[in-house]
Design an enzyme around this catalytic site. Sequence first.
Site, PDB file in Angstrom:
ATOM      1  N   HIS A  37       0.844  -1.199   0.000  1.00 18.94           N
ATOM      2  CA  HIS A  37       0.000   0.000   0.000  1.00 18.94           C
ATOM      3  C   HIS A  37       0.886   1.258   0.000  1.00 18.94           C
ATOM      4  O   HIS A  37       0.568   2.239  -0.684  1.00 18.94           O
ATOM      5  CB  HIS A  37      -0.888   0.028   1.249  1.00 18.94           C
ATOM      6  CG  HIS A  37      -1.846  -1.130   1.360  1.00 18.94           C
ATOM      7  ND1 HIS A  37      -1.739  -2.098   2.327  1.00 18.94           N
ATOM      8  CD2 HIS A  37      -2.935  -1.465   0.626  1.00 18.94           C
ATOM      9  CE1 HIS A  37      -2.731  -2.969   2.191  1.00 18.94           C
ATOM     10  NE2 HIS A  37      -3.461  -2.624   1.174  1.00 18.94           N
ATOM     11  N   LYS A 152      -0.540  -6.583  -8.244  1.00 21.99           N
ATOM     12  CA  LYS A 152      -0.676  -7.879  -7.567  1.00 21.99           C
ATOM     13  C   LYS A 152      -2.050  -8.461  -7.861  1.00 21.99           C
ATOM     14  O   LYS A 152      -2.191  -9.654  -8.088  1.00 21.99           O
ATOM     15  CB  LYS A 152      -0.501  -7.709  -6.064  1.00 21.99           C
ATOM     16  CG  LYS A 152      -0.931  -8.942  -5.317  1.00 21.99           C
ATOM     17  CD  LYS A 152      -0.688  -8.831  -3.859  1.00 21.99           C
ATOM     18  CE  LYS A 152      -1.126 -10.098  -3.179  1.00 21.99           C
ATOM     19  NZ  LYS A 152      -2.593 -10.170  -3.051  1.00 21.99           N
ATOM     20  N   ASP A 153      -3.061  -7.595  -7.843  1.00 23.20           N
ATOM     21  CA  ASP A 153      -4.421  -8.016  -8.190  1.00 23.20           C
ATOM     22  C   ASP A 153      -4.606  -7.720  -9.676  1.00 23.20           C
ATOM     23  O   ASP A 153      -5.345  -6.805 -10.056  1.00 23.20           O
ATOM     24  CB  ASP A 153      -5.428  -7.270  -7.316  1.00 23.20           C
ATOM     25  CG  ASP A 153      -5.199  -7.598  -5.845  1.00 23.20           C
ATOM     26  OD1 ASP A 153      -5.489  -8.727  -5.448  1.00 23.20           O
ATOM     27  OD2 ASP A 153      -4.672  -6.747  -5.107  1.00 23.20           O
ATOM     28  N   VAL A 179       4.884  -5.452  -4.610  1.00 19.88           N
ATOM     29  CA  VAL A 179       5.949  -5.365  -3.607  1.00 19.88           C
ATOM     30  C   VAL A 179       6.030  -6.724  -2.899  1.00 19.88           C
ATOM     31  O   VAL A 179       5.001  -7.296  -2.519  1.00 19.88           O
ATOM     32  CB  VAL A 179       5.659  -4.236  -2.594  1.00 19.88           C
ATOM     33  CG1 VAL A 179       6.731  -4.181  -1.516  1.00 19.88           C
ATOM     34  CG2 VAL A 179       5.554  -2.899  -3.332  1.00 19.88           C
ATOM     35  N   ARG A 190      -3.502 -10.563   4.068  1.00 24.21           N
ATOM     36  CA  ARG A 190      -3.869 -11.922   4.506  1.00 24.21           C
ATOM     37  C   ARG A 190      -2.656 -12.763   4.905  1.00 24.21           C
ATOM     38  O   ARG A 190      -2.836 -13.851   5.456  1.00 24.21           O
ATOM     39  CB  ARG A 190      -4.656 -12.637   3.406  1.00 24.21           C
ATOM     40  CG  ARG A 190      -6.048 -12.049   3.190  1.00 24.21           C
ATOM     41  CD  ARG A 190      -6.895 -12.909   2.276  1.00 24.21           C
ATOM     42  NE  ARG A 190      -8.288 -12.494   2.298  1.00 24.21           N
ATOM     43  CZ  ARG A 190      -8.900 -11.774   1.337  1.00 24.21           C
ATOM     44  NH1 ARG A 190      -8.224 -11.393   0.280  1.00 24.21           N
ATOM     45  NH2 ARG A 190     -10.161 -11.444   1.453  1.00 24.21           N
TER      46      ARG A 190
HETATM   47  P1  AMP Z   1      -6.338  -4.268  -0.472  1.00 19.89           P
HETATM   48  O1  AMP Z   1      -6.205  -3.408   0.753  1.00 19.89           O
HETATM   49  O2  AMP Z   1      -5.829  -5.646  -0.307  1.00 19.89           O
HETATM   50  O3  AMP Z   1      -7.720  -4.200  -1.088  1.00 19.89           O
HETATM   51  O4  AMP Z   1      -5.383  -3.607  -1.553  1.00 19.89           O
HETATM   52  C1  AMP Z   1      -5.467  -2.233  -1.855  1.00 19.89           C
HETATM   53  C2  AMP Z   1      -4.579  -1.982  -3.039  1.00 19.89           C
HETATM   54  O5  AMP Z   1      -3.238  -2.347  -2.720  1.00 19.89           O
HETATM   55  C3  AMP Z   1      -4.976  -2.776  -4.279  1.00 19.89           C
HETATM   56  O6  AMP Z   1      -4.855  -1.959  -5.425  1.00 19.89           O
HETATM   57  C4  AMP Z   1      -3.962  -3.885  -4.289  1.00 19.89           C
HETATM   58  O7  AMP Z   1      -3.702  -4.400  -5.589  1.00 19.89           O
HETATM   59  C5  AMP Z   1      -2.735  -3.178  -3.741  1.00 19.89           C
HETATM   60  N1  AMP Z   1      -1.758  -4.125  -3.196  1.00 19.89           N
HETATM   61  C6  AMP Z   1      -1.989  -5.109  -2.304  1.00 19.89           C
HETATM   62  N2  AMP Z   1      -0.869  -5.814  -2.083  1.00 19.89           N
HETATM   63  C7  AMP Z   1       0.101  -5.267  -2.859  1.00 19.89           C
HETATM   64  C8  AMP Z   1       1.486  -5.552  -3.085  1.00 19.89           C
HETATM   65  N3  AMP Z   1       2.110  -6.543  -2.461  1.00 19.89           N
HETATM   66  N4  AMP Z   1       2.162  -4.769  -3.953  1.00 19.89           N
HETATM   67  C9  AMP Z   1       1.537  -3.745  -4.605  1.00 19.89           C
HETATM   68  N5  AMP Z   1       0.238  -3.430  -4.423  1.00 19.89           N
HETATM   69  C10 AMP Z   1      -0.473  -4.175  -3.574  1.00 19.89           C
END
Ligand code: AMP
Length: 292
Positions: A37, A152-153, A179, A190
């Site tokens: 993030h 990542k997504d 990352v 997770r």
């Molecule tokens: P989330 O809080 O899991 O919904 O993720 C919020 C944002 O952070 C989304 O755009 C994800 O793709 C991004 N994100 C989550 N993990 C990573 C990572 N390891 N590297 C880069 N972006 C990430």
Amino acid sequence: MNRIQRIEAMQQESARAKQSGQRLALVPTMGALHDGHRALIRRAREAADHVTVSIFVNPTQFGPAEDYDAYPRPLEDDLAALEDLGVDTAFTPTAGDLYPNGTEDNVTWVEVEQLADALCGAERPGHFRGVTTIVAKLFNACRPDVAVFGLKDAQQFLLLERMVADLCFGIELIGVPTVREPDGLALSSRNRYLTPEQRAEAGILAEALGVGREAIVSGELDTERVLARMLRHLSVAPTLTVQYAEVVDPRTVQPVRTITRGSTVLIALAAYLGQTRLIDSAFVDAPLIPAA
Ligand code: AMP
């Protein structure tokens, strides 16, 4: 840093910032912030004058048997992290703000057809409908010029690009590379569910992507053979169960049988370690001429 909960207040804040000539970025998150993030937020800072980070655990993207209730919500730590990063606005709406008629009675949904059918869409019915709907709501609440998401997504990013184009949102999307931990494991909120034994095994997902990439870069064009090499690599992990392993066309998110030289493909993996489902993926450029 401002903290805003109500949609109207967020819209007013964005209007104020725009009136003073600022370019606005939005980074949507579900909180439990980590260095992935942080990379998105730093990228948003480069792209805009005013950075809003939303924190909202979106109920409609979780299936009934998924971890919505258990999902980590360390809000105070997250707000402190945003403050440290120099974020201008933390947008922290409640479910009541974003689903004014309740999630059960929400009848307006944004669905990106076809691209949402494969990979995670096939395994998590309704997941992407929840994602695209909430991102559309966040765009309407925050009215950004640019929005930053993680690659990542990857399937999520491809869907959102299509949603923005098809619905004429006029918002620039930026995708930030994944990352990773030193052993290659993609950072994820997770990952904290993993036991030490599972964590020790989890790096193998990124290794398998490396095996797939290496095969394609060295000239393998048959995806069955690429996937067989990856699955052989993963088979040494005793507690890991592969949910899917696929090579898809990023434009359609449909499986590719034979990779076209000079094209870009997406290798995507999902696997369970115990109850924890992890995903990872890699965009790979197939060479025009195979490496020697
Ligand atoms: P989330 O809080 O899991 O919904 O993720 C919020 C944002 O952070 C989304 O755009 C994800 O793709 C991004 N994100 C989550 N993990 C990573 C990572 N390891 N590297 C880069 N972006 C990430």
